[in-house]
Write a protein that holds these residues in place. Structure first.
Motif, PDB file in Angstrom:
ATOM      1  N   LEU A   5      -0.749   4.743  34.396  1.00  0.00           N
ATOM      2  CA  LEU A   5      -2.174   5.105  34.941  1.00  0.00           C
ATOM      3  C   LEU A   5      -2.448   3.785  35.487  1.00  0.00           C
ATOM      4  O   LEU A   5      -2.560   2.640  34.762  1.00  0.00           O
ATOM      5  N   TRP A  30     -12.248   7.777  41.154  1.00  0.00           N
ATOM      6  CA  TRP A  30     -11.121   7.456  40.373  1.00  0.00           C
ATOM      7  C   TRP A  30     -10.832   8.733  39.560  1.00  0.00           C
ATOM      8  O   TRP A  30      -9.439   8.944  39.363  1.00  0.00           O
ATOM      9  N   ASN A  34      -6.755  10.296  39.576  1.00  0.00           N
ATOM     10  CA  ASN A  34      -6.255   9.857  38.346  1.00  0.00           C
ATOM     11  C   ASN A  34      -6.264  10.959  37.153  1.00  0.00           C
ATOM     12  O   ASN A  34      -5.161  10.851  36.408  1.00  0.00           O
TER      13      ASN A  34
END
Ligand code: ZN
Length: 261
Positions: A5, A30, A34
């Protein structure tokens, strides 16, 4: 194996002068790049096209919706949300979004903490009505609300990133699944269950007695002043929590929380 990650924000060109607008761009980007879906494990969740009032992201596989709240530094005991009236209407709706709560740090330029609050933890007890805006305000009389994070039990705060460390996705999904039974309860029934879960957490021991939980009788009576049968109500909630695998009866008025990491 989980893919590694990346907690850092991307140095994208940010067109805004305002820091908060830029932060919105970084944090949303983000999440889109992710964040996986804690409900079904889909590798990514997708952003809704702009200006949706309630949810920001959705899962294309299981259709759960997510609202992102991000803040520089840690959250206090509550976070500000939208209109009180529409929040109350949403409590019972099947598309009430789950919350994604993110903290970031500008020095690291990335995410430091991120946890989910599944939507079935949204009950009237955690929503605080704010004072109406002053008559001089542009939206005079408008009533907003706070989400009382301090009133959500630990099992309703499912950490994916804590202190800049990511938890294994399997573990996040396991924690998510362990309270899904709350979804099957009506809003009022859920409120009681969640309050009893909080009492059990406050005892702070893995094994406890019925009397330990009765110790919160005054607290529960204060929350539900109309209810004159608090003790039977406590026993009933413990039974549901047992049936749902949240805790075990170990005999003679003793209970044990199921192990969860
Ligand atoms: Zn999903």
């Amino acid at each position: 194996m989980d893919e590694p990650l990346n907690l850092g924000f991307e140095e994208a060109a940010t067109p805004f002068v305002s820091a908060s607008q830029n932060a919105r761009v970084w944090t949303e980007h983000w999440v889109g790049a992710n964040l996986f879906c804690p409900n079904c494990g889909a590798p990514r969740i997708n952003q809704f096209p702009g200006n949706r009032k309630v949810a920001d992201f959705f899962c294309g596989v299981c259709e759960e919706e997510f609202e992102l709240k991000s803040q520089r530094g840690r959250f206090g005991p509550c976070v500000v949300d939208g209109a009180f009236g529409s929040m109350c209407d949403r409590l019972a709706a099947s598309n009430n979004p789950n919350l994604v709560l993110m903290n970031y740090d500008m020095a690291r330029f990335g995410v430091t903490d991120l946890f989910f609050v599944p939507r079935h933890f949204f009950v009237r007890e955690i929503i605080q009505e704010r004072k109406p805006l002053a008559p001089t305000a542009r939206r005079a009389g408008w009533v907003g609300c706070n989400i009382l994070l301090s009133e959500i039990p630990k099992s309703g705060k499912i950490f994916f990133v804590r202190d800049s460390e990511a938890a294994p996705r399997d573990l996040v999904m396991e924690q998510w699944r362990s309270t899904l039974f709350l979804k099957d309860q009506g809003v009022a029934a859920r409120g009681w269950l969640i309050e009893v879960m909080k009492c059990v957490e406050r005892i702070g021991r893995e094994t406890f007695t019925l009397d330990d939980v009765y110790g919160f009788e005054d607290r529960l009576t204060a929350i539900y002043p109309g209810n004159r049968n608090v003790r039977p109500k406590i026993r009933q909630q413990l039974q549901v929590l047992r049936d749902q695998g949240y805790l075990d009866f170990v005999g003679r008025g003793r209970y044990r929380l199921r192990h969860r990491s």
